[in-house]
Each structure stands twice: as structure tokens, then as C-alpha cells.
Write an enzyme that holds these catalytic residues in place. Sequence first.
Site, PDB file in Angstrom:
ATOM      1  CG  ASP A  36      -2.027  -1.011   1.086  1.00 32.70           C
ATOM      2  OD1 ASP A  36      -2.287  -1.442  -0.056  1.00 32.70           O
ATOM      3  OD2 ASP A  36      -2.624  -1.385   2.117  1.00 32.70           O
ATOM      4  CG  HIS A 240      26.097   8.303 -10.792  1.00 35.90           C
ATOM      5  ND1 HIS A 240      25.339   8.139 -11.928  1.00 35.90           N
ATOM      6  CD2 HIS A 240      26.554   9.582 -10.846  1.00 35.90           C
ATOM      7  CE1 HIS A 240      25.359   9.263 -12.639  1.00 35.90           C
ATOM      8  NE2 HIS A 240      26.088  10.144 -12.005  1.00 35.90           N
ATOM      9  CG  ASP A 257      27.450  15.238  -7.137  1.00 34.31           C
ATOM     10  OD1 ASP A 257      26.585  16.135  -7.066  1.00 34.31           O
ATOM     11  OD2 ASP A 257      27.767  14.681  -8.206  1.00 34.31           O
ATOM     12  CG  ASP A 268      24.431  18.532  -9.990  1.00 37.75           C
ATOM     13  OD1 ASP A 268      25.059  18.004  -9.064  1.00 37.75           O
ATOM     14  OD2 ASP A 268      24.467  18.107 -11.169  1.00 37.75           O
ATOM     15  CG  HIS A 347      32.179  12.893 -15.571  1.00 38.90           C
ATOM     16  ND1 HIS A 347      32.189  14.270 -15.547  1.00 38.90           N
ATOM     17  CD2 HIS A 347      32.851  12.492 -14.459  1.00 38.90           C
ATOM     18  CE1 HIS A 347      32.822  14.681 -14.451  1.00 38.90           C
ATOM     19  NE2 HIS A 347      33.241  13.630 -13.787  1.00 38.90           N
ATOM     20  CG  HIS A 351      24.478  17.844 -16.229  1.00 33.07           C
ATOM     21  ND1 HIS A 351      23.510  18.429 -15.444  1.00 33.07           N
ATOM     22  CD2 HIS A 351      25.399  17.337 -15.366  1.00 33.07           C
ATOM     23  CE1 HIS A 351      23.821  18.249 -14.175  1.00 33.07           C
ATOM     24  NE2 HIS A 351      24.970  17.610 -14.093  1.00 33.07           N
ATOM     25  CG  HIS A 358      21.765  14.583 -15.753  1.00 35.17           C
ATOM     26  ND1 HIS A 358      22.285  13.327 -15.860  1.00 35.17           N
ATOM     27  CD2 HIS A 358      22.541  15.211 -14.835  1.00 35.17           C
ATOM     28  CE1 HIS A 358      23.321  13.193 -15.043  1.00 35.17           C
ATOM     29  NE2 HIS A 358      23.490  14.331 -14.404  1.00 35.17           N
ATOM     30  CD  GLU A 381      28.944  17.497 -13.313  1.00 38.54           C
ATOM     31  OE1 GLU A 381      29.249  16.607 -12.504  1.00 38.54           O
ATOM     32  OE2 GLU A 381      27.784  17.701 -13.700  1.00 38.54           O
ATOM     33  CE1 TYR A 385      35.458  11.610 -10.067  1.00 39.95           C
ATOM     34  CE2 TYR A 385      35.801  11.816 -12.448  1.00 39.95           C
ATOM     35  CZ  TYR A 385      35.168  12.221 -11.286  1.00 39.95           C
ATOM     36  OH  TYR A 385      34.258  13.252 -11.341  1.00 39.95           O
ATOM     37  NE  ARG A 402      31.095  14.900  -9.624  1.00 42.91           N
ATOM     38  CZ  ARG A 402      31.114  13.622  -9.237  1.00 42.91           C
ATOM     39  NH1 ARG A 402      32.043  12.803  -9.696  1.00 42.91           N
ATOM     40  NH2 ARG A 402      30.212  13.149  -8.403  1.00 42.91           N
ATOM     41  CD  GLU A 404      27.836  18.960 -10.339  1.00 43.79           C
ATOM     42  OE1 GLU A 404      27.839  18.167  -9.367  1.00 43.79           O
ATOM     43  OE2 GLU A 404      27.135  18.796 -11.344  1.00 43.79           O
TER      44      GLU A 404
HETATM   45  N1  GLY Z   1      24.864  14.743  -9.410  1.00 40.48           N
HETATM   46  C1  GLY Z   1      24.770  14.247 -10.709  1.00 40.48           C
HETATM   47  C2  GLY Z   1      25.658  14.964 -11.615  1.00 40.48           C
HETATM   48  O1  GLY Z   1      26.516  15.676 -11.166  1.00 40.48           O
HETATM   49  O2  GLY Z   1      25.516  14.906 -12.802  1.00 40.48           O
HETATM   50 MN    MN Z   2      26.081  17.442 -12.325  1.00 43.08          MN
HETATM   51 MN    MN Z   3      26.492  16.556  -9.228  1.00 43.66          MN
END
Ligand code: GLY
Ligand code: MN
Ligand code: MN
Length: 435
Positions: A36, A240, A257, A268, A347, A351, A358, A381, A385, A402, A404
Site C-alpha cells: 500500500d 554515482h 555531490d 547540483d 564523464h 549538463h 540532467h 564539473e 578519478y 570533482r 562542480e
Molecule cells: N549529481 C549528478 C551529476 O553531477 O551529474
Molecule cells: Mn552534475
Molecule cells: Mn552533481
Amino acid sequence: MTPAEYQRRRRRLAKAIGAESVAILPAASEVVRNRDVHYPFRQDSDFSYLSGFPEPDAWLAIVPKRKGGEFILFCRPRDPEREQWDGARIGPEGAIEQFGADQAYPLSELDQQMPRLIEGRSQLYYPIGRSADLDNRVMGWVHQVRAKARSGSSAPEVFINLGSVLHEQRLRKSPAEIAVLKRAARLSAQAHLELMRLCRPGLTEWQLAAEFRYRCALAGAPELAYPSIMAGGPRACILHYIANSAELVDGELVLVDAGCELAGYASDITRTFPINGRFSPTQRRIYELVLKAQQAALACVQPGRRWNEPHEAALKVLTKGLIELGILSGEPKQLIKDEAYKPYYMHRTGHWLGMDVHDVGDYRRDGEWRKLEPGMVFTVEPGLYLPQTEAVPEDYRGVGIRIEDMVLVTEEGHEILSGAVPKDPDAIERVMERG
Ligand code: GLY
Ligand code: MN
Ligand code: MN
């Protein structure tokens, strides 16, 4: 968002698709988590963008220049018994009074009314291919209209993905959207700052995640834009990493992050800092390299520059840096061409950002990277790594960094929306020292 803002959005869409067209769109549905219990409901971003209507299972139609009104909503009817359990429903009357619908119907009339709304229009915009169920349902309505062809009605012949028009619109943020994104960024930045202040060895990643959510919720944003990544030590190399289940170890870095969602808009932000408050010389060296890459990328964020320019600027700095660290060897240009950096930077440098973390919007148009325009918002960002393998000098193994930020393109250049949380290594150490 004010009713006038939603009306402007619908008018723009109506104008873009024209009087030969009709656009239809379903809201999101609730998703069962177990028996439920449902997952917390999140309205479909396109639906929310056009209507602000917050309930599941609704539908909207935008029918430019239609005599009875252009904006039609279908929603759950009022139901005192259900409302006793689940809370008040808006109902068709509320859809008209509070959400500016020209006409509104209970969902039970959807199959009867929708063919009438698409009849006589040559082009039908809807989210083509989102699901087989949706395609079947929409085509069912088209068939109903076709079946009446002998009585003179005409059905749409051209089907166009609604996103092709709507997402171009969502890509360029209005002043009201920019104001919300700024507030979301400020709020998340404040929570990031708090995390830097309270971080110490022996805390767990889960505690950091809880603190982040708690600070955002207390400040008025109970939802997050995406699952937080609180990655201590080598876990920062998992892009991730959302398990957030380990202890924070003295001498390691933590990559945070995380971003809240405010009024349906995402923030973000990523910061990477030393768990004990002091960068080691090797950590600082890699950190400064990523920061330099970010600065090079940010320098390209100006109207008229192309989307790929920040990424390429970051790649140059990172690739040269990887050579200096003894991880890559060769000529930077060739290494970039060969994508030799990919095992360490896999990456892209950003974005679009908006209602979705995103966010929607094409990155290429007519075969070219698109030009940046004032009102576009995206992340910058870069990261590095460094895996725990022989290819990496021992001191650097397992370091993941990272940085960002959220960036708005302005007439003059850009504005960093997430600037309230420090990223200069000395500034980070000062914040952490004061606690
Ligand atoms: N937190 C997801 C990204 O940085 O794209
Ligand atoms: Mn991002
Ligand atoms: Mn991020």
C-alpha cells in the site's frame, strides 16, 4: 511561480506549434514501492512546467486558437471518501479556479473529450515513444476521429515529439526560473558549507548524507534533486556512489555531490575536501589540477561560445596534468585525440540544469555544438578519478576529485550560482579549521 508565468509558457508553446496543431501531455502517475506504499510523488517536469498542476494521472491539452479556450485539463474528481484518507483533491472546478484552465473535466471523460480536441488539427504534439501504453492510448483517440471521416472530421496526419518544441523553451530560463535556481543553489551551498564545518574522521558517509538532507529540509527544501553522493577515499572514483555506507577515514578526502530540489528546480553542487581538514601535499596537487581545469572551463562560459568549449578547455588542463603526474606520457594533443584521459576522466564537463538535474535541451543543433545564450543554466564539473592500479603512482591511487558549480550564462559572460561554498583549497581549510 505565478499564474501569469504559467500562462506565458503556454502561450509561447501555443505560438510555437501554431493553430493547425494540438499538444497533449499526461502527468506522472504514482509508483508502488511495496503493497500500500507509494514512492513520494514527483510531477512530470513538462507537465509541471506548463500547468503547475501537482496531482498524478492528470492530462492537459493545449489547442491554439480554440474557441472554447486553449488550455484544457483533465483531473481526478473530488471524492470525499478518498480525500478523507489521502488529502484534498483539486478537482475540475479547482483546475479552472486555481490553475487557469479554460475548461476542466474529470478523468472519466478523457476518452470522450480528447478525440474532440484533436479533431480538425493536422499536427499532434505529444511525448512520442515515452511508453507503448501512451502511444496506444493516443493512437486510439486518433482512430476514433478517423472513424468519423465520412461525417467530415479530419484527424492529425503529422505526429511530432512535444519535447522538440517544449524542451527548447525549457532550456532558456525565465527570470522567475533563474530566481528559483539561485535560491536552490544558495540553500545547497549553505548545506555544503555546514558539512565542511562538521566533517571529521569517524563520522560516516551516511551521517553526512543525513546532515545534508536535514539542513536543506530545515531551510525549506525537503526534497533532493538526486540521491546524494558522499564518497570517502577511493569510493570517490565510483561516479554515482550512493551507498554512502562507509566510515570517513583520517587522511582521506571526501567527495560530496548533493543538491536540493526547490519548487521543482534542481541544484547540483560537488565539493571535495579533506576529512581531517588539511589537504596532504599529494591531495592538494591533484585538487589544484582539477580546480585549474574548472577555471579554464568557466572562462569559456560566455554567450556565443559553443557548448563543447568548456569541456575541451578542461580536457587540455587535465591531460597536461596527467602527464605531469606521470600517469600519461606523450603529446597532449594526440593524447586528447586518442582519449587517453578516459580511464581517469570518463564523464563530460557538465549538463543542462533546470527542473531536471540532467535537464532537457539539445547539446547539438544541425550537426554543430550549440551556442551558449543568456538564460541557459548548466553545471561545470571536471574531475579526476585515479584508480588503484599500477598505472597510477602509489601516492595518487584511489584519489577521486570533482568540483562542480552551477552556472548561468549572462549577457556579459556568466554568473556562478553556487559560489557561496568555497573551493579554493586554502579557503576550504580555513572553514574546516574554524569548524
Ligand atoms: N549529481 C549528478 C551529476 O553531477 O551529474
Ligand atoms: Mn552534475
Ligand atoms: Mn552533481
